[in-house]
Every structure is written in C-alpha cells, then in structure tokens.
Design a protein around this motif. Structure first.
Motif, short mmCIF file in Angstrom:
data_model
loop_
_atom_site.label_atom_id
_atom_site.label_comp_id
_atom_site.label_asym_id
_atom_site.label_seq_id
_atom_site.Cartn_x
_atom_site.Cartn_y
_atom_site.Cartn_z
N ALA A 307 0.83 -1.20 0.00
CA ALA A 307 0.00 0.00 0.00
C ALA A 307 0.87 1.26 0.00
O ALA A 307 0.58 2.22 -0.72
N GLY A 308 1.91 1.26 0.80
CA GLY A 308 2.79 2.42 0.82
C GLY A 308 3.50 2.65 -0.50
O GLY A 308 3.63 3.79 -0.96
N ALA A 311 0.86 4.13 -2.90
CA ALA A 311 0.39 5.47 -2.57
C ALA A 311 1.49 6.52 -2.74
O ALA A 311 1.19 7.67 -3.08
N LEU A 312 2.74 6.15 -2.50
CA LEU A 312 3.83 7.12 -2.57
C LEU A 312 4.50 7.19 -3.94
O LEU A 312 5.35 8.05 -4.15
N ARG A 326 -2.63 2.56 -13.12
CA ARG A 326 -2.05 2.52 -11.77
C ARG A 326 -2.34 1.19 -11.09
O ARG A 326 -1.50 0.67 -10.34
N GLY A 379 -1.37 -2.70 -2.64
CA GLY A 379 -1.33 -1.61 -3.60
C GLY A 379 -2.68 -1.31 -4.21
O GLY A 379 -3.09 -0.15 -4.33
N ALA A 382 -4.99 0.30 -1.60
CA ALA A 382 -4.61 1.69 -1.34
C ALA A 382 -5.11 2.62 -2.44
O ALA A 382 -5.63 3.71 -2.17
N LEU A 383 -4.98 2.21 -3.69
CA LEU A 383 -5.43 3.05 -4.79
C LEU A 383 -6.95 3.21 -4.79
O LEU A 383 -7.47 4.31 -5.01
N LEU A 386 -7.94 5.44 -1.87
CA LEU A 386 -7.57 6.82 -2.15
C LEU A 386 -8.54 7.46 -3.13
O LEU A 386 -8.96 8.61 -2.95
N ARG A 387 -8.93 6.70 -4.13
CA ARG A 387 -9.89 7.23 -5.09
C ARG A 387 -11.24 7.49 -4.42
O ARG A 387 -11.89 8.51 -4.67
N TRP A 389 -11.79 8.13 -1.26
CA TRP A 389 -11.65 9.26 -0.34
C TRP A 389 -11.68 10.59 -1.10
O TRP A 389 -12.34 11.54 -0.67
#
Length: 440
Positions: A307-308, A311-312, A326, A379, A382-383, A386-387, A389
């Motif tokens: 995930a990190g 996201a990074l 992505r 991963g 996380a994507l 994030l989308r 959010w």
C-alpha cells in the motif's frame, strides 16, 4: 543565415573507449575475488590453529574456506552423506561489496583519463571474468570429501559480477529501451522498494527474536564451550547467517513460514520443532506449540508495504495517469516483488547435510506467491481507497478567482461543482455575487 562552429584544427580529440580500456576490468575481477576469498581462508586457518584436536591438513582447511566462499555464491557443496545448499547471504553481500569497490576504482580511472564507461560491454567483461574465476575455484578445490557444483559456481559468479558492476557504475547505466512496456518500467522501482522494506522488516524481526530469546542463545553458546577464540569465530560465522535468517523472517511475516528440519514448521500459526543443530542463533526460534491468534496480524505488514509503495509512487514523465494503469502497476509490483523474494528464498533454503537436516528454510514457491498476493493486494486497496476518499471529499474551488478566470468545468479533480458554492452565478461572480463594478 546559420553558422557552424567547427573544432579548431589543432585541438586534440577526446580519447575514445577502446577494447583495451576494458582489460583492467579483468584485473578488477581478480581483485574483487581475492578481497574476500583471502580473508575467509585466513579465518579458517586461524580456526584450524586454535582447534587442538583437529587432524585436518592445511590443504583441507583451504578447501573449507573456498567452499564457504562458493556457498555464498549459490554453489551447493556435495559432502560425504549429503549436500550443503543453504547460502550464507552475509558472504554474498561481502562479495557484492568487494565487486562494487573494484568497479568504482575502474570507473574513477576512466574518468581521470577522460574516457567513457561502456555499461553493457563493461558488465560482460567484469561479470565474465568473475564467473570464470568462481568456476576455477570450484574446480581447483574439488576433493573426495567436498565438491562444489561447477555450473552453479559459474552462474553465481556471473550474477554477483553483473550486480556488482551495475551498482558500481550505476551513474552510467543507460535508460530502459523504449520497447519495455510502460507498466513494467513503472513497476521496477516500487518492486525494489518493496523488497528492501520487506528485508528491513525481516531483519527487525530477527533482532527482536534474538533479544527475546537471548537466554536460550547464550545457553547454547556456553554448552559448546568454544573458548574465547572459538567463540569469536563462531559469533562471526553466525553473523554471516543473519541476512539469510532475515529472508526466513520475511517468509514468516508473509505466512508460509520456514522449516528447520524435516517435519518441522515455524509459522505465525504455530511452531513445530524437532532436535535442533547446535547453532546458538537458533535459540531465538519461537517456542514449541501454537501461537496467539493475534500473531497472524504480522501478515498485514507486507500488505502495508504494498500500500505504501502504491500510494507514494510518483508517475514518470509521459506516463499514463489513469486508474487502470495505476492498478496494473500495483499488481505488477507485487508480482516482481514476489519473484525477487522467491529467488532469495531459493538461495537460502535447501539441505544442510542428510537425514533430519535435508529440509531447511522457506518454500520458495509458497513464499513468492504469498508476498506477490499481499503486496499486490495492498497496492490495489490503497489506490481504490484513495480514489474513494477523493471522490467523497469532493473538490474545493477558491471563491476569489481573479476576474475573467473561470474554474474548470469539472473541478480540479474532474467532479462537477454544485451551484451556490464556489461556482460562478449568472452575473459571473463567485457564489452568484455581482462582478466588481456592476451597477456602477
């Protein structure tokens, strides 16, 4: 009219790299091999001199040092009654460091002579020289007692030599070819970062285990009664095994765990052990029996690593930024990280003799699949989170836009704006307010 500025007739031409410039790389490969092989031979000689009961000859002692060096290069050593195939990654890292140092010396010499550094020809020459030397060491040190695999020695030497040149001359590394798919090029760095993070977590796990089980470690060490010289050499030898144990710990964090003998298992779900070899560092293993259910939470760590990394990650210039791309990069990052961990697991696992010790270390396939799935899942999650959010948070458009400047029709993140908040009213002002000067 354009003009061309020509080089003055008497100006010297810069020297070009010739095949003769690559010959010092053969000397550098010899220096890289001897930088580590000689100290290992000296340490084995010291151990032989300190062992008053040893009946081995000096030639046999030299072969033991060479076999330890070859094991670090992934070459299994056949001994009477079994095979030694667990590579001490500490030796591998030291060999890689000596190769990097030798290559950097050659690169500095090339820069001082104002010559270029041909990356691929240099890699071929240095790795070829290193691999041939490893093959010669395997052939020269063969005996009826122990014999390293020549093919494995050659391949291991080529791999260490190529990696050493790539690291030593990384500033001269050419760009990836254009035919490499964009998703592959984008996933290489995140995958390398994931592997490094997992190994760091594995090393931290080993350190915590050693601190927690220090009483058992010291008890095993004292039971051997090695003396001050033997104890020092024993501690040094075990320190070379710590990187290998870090890979074992990665397999434990991922879930499959590892074996310390036939019919044994060390995993987050529990520990099943038999009689262990007299190696003090193994006293840090978890105690026999089931572990608390909360121990399975360690499996979340590889997910968080994935995930990190997703996201990074920052997109490269000209790279697609769509969600599908992505997600593909995140999935491929997990696949590449799993493949790298599987390769490391294969190097640090295998037989350590015969009988009960014929199975040691993690299962490469299961470990690689577990790491690939967990990193990729982290991963992708996380994507998607994030989308979600960003979509729920919406878009905030400043209300005090300069006169004559409109916000994008879909907002900063492509979401339509609701009238009455941060939107232009009928009069053109923010929030429906009249523009400056209206009514004057």
């Amino acid at each position: 009219m354009s003009t061309l500025v020509d080089r003055p007739a008497g100006a010297p031409q810069p020297p070009r790299t010739t095949p003769a410039d690559l010959l010092p790389l053969l000397t550098a490969s010899v220096r890289a091999v001897l930088t580590l092989l000689v100290p290992i031979a000296v340490l084995t000689l010291v151990a032989w001199l300190g062992a008053v009961r040893s009946t081995s000859s000096l030639a046999a002692v030299g072969r033991v040092g060479a076999d330890a060096w070859l094991l670090g290069h992934g070459a299994p050593v056949a001994v009477i009654g079994g095979t030694l195939a667990v590579a001490p990654l500490g030796v591998t890292l030291l060999a890689l460091a000596s190769a990097v140092r030798a290559v950097r010396t050659w690169v500095r010499d090339q820069a001082a002579a104002e010559r270029g550094v041909p990356f691929w020809p240099g890699t071929a020459v240095f790795a070829g020289g290193y691999g041939v030397l490893a093959l010669l060491v395997a052939l020269v040190t063969r005996s009826g007692v122990a014999a390293a695999g020549p093919l494995h020695a050659l391949l291991g030497g080529l791999a260490v030599g190529a990696a050493g040149f790539a690291l030593g001359a990384r500033s001269h590394r050419p760009a990836l070819p254009e035919r490499v798919p964009a998703v592959v090029a984008a996933a290489l760095r995140p995958a390398a970062a994931c592997v490094a993070a997992l190994l760091a977590l594995g090393a931290l796990t080993v350190a915590v285990a050693l601190v927690h089980g220090r009483d058992d470690v010291f008890l095993l060490h004292r039971s051997l009664d090695p003396g001050w010289l033997g104890g020092t050499l024993l501690a040094l030898a075990q320190s070379l095994l710590l990187p290998s144990l870090a890979v074992w710990a990665v397999a434990w964090l991922a879930g499959p765990g590892f074996a310390v003998g036939t019919a044994t298992s060390v995993a987050p779900g529990g520990t099943v052990l038999a009689t262990l070899p007299a190696v003090p560092v193994l006293g840090a293993l978890p105690p026999q029996g089931p572990t608390p259910t909360a121990t399975w939470l360690v499996v979340v760590l590889p997910v968080l690593v994935g995930a990190g990394a997703a996201a990074l990650r920052r997109p490269r210039a000209g790279e697609p930024t769509g969600l599908r791309h992505r997600l593909a990069v995140a999935g491929l990052t997990g696949v590449l990280a799993g493949a790298a961990v599987a390769l490391l697991a294969a190097v640090v696992s295998g037989p350590l003799g015969s009988g009960r010790m014929s199975e040691l270390g993690p299962d490469p396939l299961l470990t690689g699949l577990a790491v690939a799935g967990e990193v990729a899942a982290g991963g992708v999650l996380a994507l998607l989170l994030l989308r979600t959010w960003v979509a729920r948070r919406g878009t905030r458009v400043p209300a005090d836009l300069p006169a004559g400047l409109d916000a994008p029709a879909g907002g900063l993140l492509g979401r339509s704006r609701r009238p009455g908040r941060g939107t232009a009213g009928p009069g053109g002002g923010a929030g429906g307010a009249e523009p400056p000067g209206a009514g004057s």
